[in-house]
Write a protein that holds these residues in place. Structure first.
Motif, PDB file in Angstrom:
ATOM      1  N   VAL A  68       0.820  -1.208   0.000  1.00 48.79           N
ATOM      2  CA  VAL A  68       0.000   0.000   0.000  1.00 48.79           C
ATOM      3  C   VAL A  68       0.864   1.274   0.000  1.00 48.79           C
ATOM      4  CG1 VAL A  68      -0.257   0.013   2.536  1.00 48.79           C
ATOM      5  CG2 VAL A  68      -2.034   1.046   1.089  1.00 48.79           C
ATOM      6  N   ASN A  69       0.477   2.199  -0.864  1.00 48.93           N
ATOM      7  CA  ASN A  69       1.082   3.529  -1.014  1.00 48.93           C
ATOM      8  C   ASN A  69       2.461   3.531  -1.658  1.00 48.93           C
ATOM      9  OD1 ASN A  69      -1.128   4.922   0.146  1.00 48.93           O
ATOM     10  ND2 ASN A  69      -0.358   4.441   2.187  1.00 48.93           N
ATOM     11  N   LEU A  70       3.014   2.370  -1.966  1.00 48.24           N
ATOM     12  CA  LEU A  70       4.367   2.353  -2.507  1.00 48.24           C
ATOM     13  C   LEU A  70       4.418   2.828  -3.957  1.00 48.24           C
ATOM     14  CD1 LEU A  70       5.916  -0.742  -0.748  1.00 48.24           C
ATOM     15  CD2 LEU A  70       5.594   1.600   0.058  1.00 48.24           C
ATOM     16  N   ASN A  71       3.273   2.883  -4.603  1.00 42.05           N
ATOM     17  CA  ASN A  71       3.200   3.492  -5.932  1.00 42.05           C
ATOM     18  C   ASN A  71       3.512   4.986  -5.861  1.00 42.05           C
ATOM     19  OD1 ASN A  71       0.582   3.502  -4.533  1.00 42.05           O
ATOM     20  ND2 ASN A  71      -0.127   4.662  -6.304  1.00 42.05           N
ATOM     21  N   MET A  72       3.570   5.543  -4.676  1.00 38.74           N
ATOM     22  CA  MET A  72       3.840   6.966  -4.491  1.00 38.74           C
ATOM     23  C   MET A  72       5.320   7.255  -4.225  1.00 38.74           C
ATOM     24  SD  MET A  72       0.956   8.226  -5.153  1.00 38.74           S
ATOM     25  CE  MET A  72       1.213   9.932  -4.736  1.00 38.74           C
ATOM     26  N   PHE A  73       6.182   6.239  -4.287  1.00 39.58           N
ATOM     27  CA  PHE A  73       7.619   6.506  -4.172  1.00 39.58           C
ATOM     28  C   PHE A  73       7.996   7.576  -5.191  1.00 39.58           C
ATOM     29  CE2 PHE A  73       8.812   2.047  -2.437  1.00 39.58           C
ATOM     30  CZ  PHE A  73       8.774   2.511  -1.138  1.00 39.58           C
ATOM     31  N   GLY A  74       8.859   8.476  -4.786  1.00 44.13           N
ATOM     32  CA  GLY A  74       9.256   9.582  -5.646  1.00 44.13           C
ATOM     33  C   GLY A  74       8.433  10.826  -5.409  1.00 44.13           C
ATOM     34  N   LYS A  75       7.259  10.648  -4.825  1.00 46.38           N
ATOM     35  CA  LYS A  75       6.366  11.769  -4.523  1.00 46.38           C
ATOM     36  C   LYS A  75       6.139  11.905  -3.016  1.00 46.38           C
ATOM     37  CE  LYS A  75       3.790  10.705  -8.724  1.00 46.38           C
ATOM     38  NZ  LYS A  75       4.255   9.347  -8.973  1.00 46.38           N
ATOM     39  N   ARG A  76       6.157  10.782  -2.315  1.00 45.86           N
ATOM     40  CA  ARG A  76       5.795  10.730  -0.904  1.00 45.86           C
ATOM     41  C   ARG A  76       7.042  10.839  -0.024  1.00 45.86           C
ATOM     42  NH1 ARG A  76       4.369   5.284   2.172  1.00 45.86           N
ATOM     43  NH2 ARG A  76       3.993   6.155   4.230  1.00 45.86           N
ATOM     44  N   ASP A  77       7.088  11.811   0.849  1.00 40.12           N
ATOM     45  CA  ASP A  77       8.095  11.955   1.897  1.00 40.12           C
ATOM     46  C   ASP A  77       9.517  11.629   1.411  1.00 40.12           C
ATOM     47  OD1 ASP A  77       9.316  12.354   4.320  1.00 40.12           O
ATOM     48  OD2 ASP A  77       8.234  10.777   5.377  1.00 40.12           O
ATOM     49  N   PRO A  78      10.084  12.468   0.544  1.00 38.27           N
ATOM     50  CA  PRO A  78      11.414  12.183   0.010  1.00 38.27           C
ATOM     51  C   PRO A  78      12.506  12.096   1.084  1.00 38.27           C
ATOM     52  CG  PRO A  78      10.547  14.262  -0.879  1.00 38.27           C
ATOM     53  CD  PRO A  78       9.485  13.659  -0.017  1.00 38.27           C
ATOM     54  N   LYS A  79      12.284  12.709   2.242  1.00 40.61           N
ATOM     55  CA  LYS A  79      13.276  12.608   3.325  1.00 40.61           C
ATOM     56  C   LYS A  79      13.419  11.150   3.777  1.00 40.61           C
ATOM     57  CE  LYS A  79      14.443  14.284   7.908  1.00 40.61           C
ATOM     58  NZ  LYS A  79      14.019  15.018   9.089  1.00 40.61           N
ATOM     59  N   ILE A 116      13.456   8.289  -5.800  1.00 38.52           N
ATOM     60  CA  ILE A 116      13.325   7.195  -6.768  1.00 38.52           C
ATOM     61  C   ILE A 116      11.861   6.765  -6.861  1.00 38.52           C
ATOM     62  CG2 ILE A 116      13.798   5.332  -5.110  1.00 38.52           C
ATOM     63  CD1 ILE A 116      15.471   4.033  -7.424  1.00 38.52           C
ATOM     64  N   THR A 117      11.430   6.462  -8.063  1.00 37.06           N
ATOM     65  CA  THR A 117      10.052   6.030  -8.276  1.00 37.06           C
ATOM     66  C   THR A 117       9.960   4.506  -8.231  1.00 37.06           C
ATOM     67  OG1 THR A 117      10.246   5.842 -10.674  1.00 37.06           O
ATOM     68  CG2 THR A 117       9.640   8.032  -9.779  1.00 37.06           C
ATOM     69  N   LEU A 118       8.747   4.017  -8.098  1.00 35.80           N
ATOM     70  CA  LEU A 118       8.540   2.570  -8.101  1.00 35.80           C
ATOM     71  C   LEU A 118       8.967   1.969  -9.441  1.00 35.80           C
ATOM     72  CD1 LEU A 118       7.563   0.156  -6.447  1.00 35.80           C
ATOM     73  CD2 LEU A 118       5.278   0.541  -7.390  1.00 35.80           C
ATOM     74  N   ASP A 119       8.689   2.644 -10.534  1.00 41.61           N
ATOM     75  CA  ASP A 119       9.128   2.135 -11.840  1.00 41.61           C
ATOM     76  C   ASP A 119      10.650   2.030 -11.913  1.00 41.61           C
ATOM     77  OD1 ASP A 119       6.560   1.809 -12.842  1.00 41.61           O
ATOM     78  OD2 ASP A 119       6.536   3.753 -13.868  1.00 41.61           O
ATOM     79  N   GLN A 120      11.345   2.992 -11.341  1.00 40.92           N
ATOM     80  CA  GLN A 120      12.815   2.942 -11.333  1.00 40.92           C
ATOM     81  C   GLN A 120      13.323   1.788 -10.462  1.00 40.92           C
ATOM     82  OE1 GLN A 120      13.276   7.043 -10.088  1.00 40.92           O
ATOM     83  NE2 GLN A 120      14.070   7.628 -12.107  1.00 40.92           N
ATOM     84  N   ILE A 121      12.661   1.560  -9.333  1.00 41.03           N
ATOM     85  CA  ILE A 121      13.027   0.421  -8.480  1.00 41.03           C
ATOM     86  C   ILE A 121      12.827  -0.880  -9.259  1.00 41.03           C
ATOM     87  CG2 ILE A 121      12.355  -0.904  -6.423  1.00 41.03           C
ATOM     88  CD1 ILE A 121      11.640   1.855  -5.130  1.00 41.03           C
ATOM     89  N   ASN A 122      11.666  -1.002  -9.901  1.00 40.82           N
ATOM     90  CA  ASN A 122      11.378  -2.211 -10.683  1.00 40.82           C
ATOM     91  C   ASN A 122      12.385  -2.410 -11.813  1.00 40.82           C
ATOM     92  OD1 ASN A 122       9.196  -2.788  -9.044  1.00 40.82           O
ATOM     93  ND2 ASN A 122       7.695  -1.918 -10.439  1.00 40.82           N
ATOM     94  N   ASP A 123      12.787  -1.315 -12.455  1.00 35.54           N
ATOM     95  CA  ASP A 123      13.796  -1.414 -13.518  1.00 35.54           C
ATOM     96  C   ASP A 123      15.127  -1.917 -12.967  1.00 35.54           C
ATOM     97  OD1 ASP A 123      11.947  -0.496 -15.373  1.00 35.54           O
ATOM     98  OD2 ASP A 123      12.756   1.556 -15.445  1.00 35.54           O
ATOM     99  N   GLN A 124      15.521  -1.429 -11.806  1.00 38.45           N
ATOM    100  CA  GLN A 124      16.777  -1.872 -11.202  1.00 38.45           C
ATOM    101  C   GLN A 124      16.692  -3.344 -10.787  1.00 38.45           C
ATOM    102  OE1 GLN A 124      18.881   0.611  -8.407  1.00 38.45           O
ATOM    103  NE2 GLN A 124      18.019   2.475  -9.302  1.00 38.45           N
ATOM    104  N   LEU A 125      15.541  -3.754 -10.281  1.00 35.64           N
ATOM    105  CA  LEU A 125      15.351  -5.165  -9.927  1.00 35.64           C
ATOM    106  C   LEU A 125      15.428  -6.051 -11.169  1.00 35.64           C
ATOM    107  CD1 LEU A 125      12.510  -4.823  -7.283  1.00 35.64           C
ATOM    108  CD2 LEU A 125      14.810  -5.745  -6.865  1.00 35.64           C
ATOM    109  N   ALA A 126      14.797  -5.615 -12.259  1.00 35.19           N
ATOM    110  CA  ALA A 126      14.832  -6.395 -13.501  1.00 35.19           C
ATOM    111  C   ALA A 126      16.264  -6.508 -14.024  1.00 35.19           C
ATOM    112  CB  ALA A 126      13.919  -5.755 -14.549  1.00 35.19           C
TER     113      ALA A 126
END
Length: 148
Positions: free
Chosen positions: A9-20, A25-35
């Motif tokens: 839940v809410n992890l689709n908001m990485f990159g927008k939510r509480d950068p501190k 980094i966005t969820l798509d960028q995380i997924n790209d690095q995992l791939a």
């Protein structure tokens, strides 16, 4: 070999939510690095994100049927209270690695508890995207050891 990465839940908001806490980094960028790391390690990485607890449980049930080799999970806030997700994960017969971008033990007291930790092989927290990448390496290593 297949590793399923579950984002809660809410992890689709990485990159927008509480950068501190989470960085930019966005969820798509995380997924790209995992791939990319999965390709380097010679494994397939499938990523799944939902904000609906029932959908997460259904995806975990499907992972059981598919006999995935390992699961990497950042359940987000569900980490702290979702016995439904915990029980669904307990059905799996593969290594489960719990990951968190932030150090949940250095944050608000309610975040210190993980109902998933008891059934996970291990927990990696506080290293940003590297938590995911370290988790993937651990998942692959332990899944390979089970197959040997």
């Amino acid at each position: 070999m297949k590793v399923l990465t579950l984002h809660g839940v809410n992890l689709n908001m990485f990159g927008k939510r509480d950068p501190k806490q989470y960085g930019t980094i966005t969820l798509d960028q995380i997924n790209d690095q995992l791939a990319a790391l999965g390709k380097e390690l010679g494994v397939e990485v499938e990523c799944f994100q939902t904000n609906h607890e029932g959908e997460m449980c259904e995806r975990i049930h499907r992972a059981h049927v598919e006999q995935v080799d390992a699961v990497l999970i950042n359940a987000g806030a569900w980490t702290h209270y979702s016995y439904g997700i915990r029980d669904a994960l307990a059905i799996l017969g593969c290594p489960i690695i719990e990951v968190h971008m932030s150090n949940i033990h250095a944050r608000e007291p309610f975040r210190h508890l993980s109902v998933i930790a008891e059934i996970a092989l291990g927990q990696i927290a506080g290293f940003g995207v590297d938590s995911y990448l370290l988790g993937l390496r651990a998942a692959v290593k332990h899944a390979q050891a089970r197959q040997a």
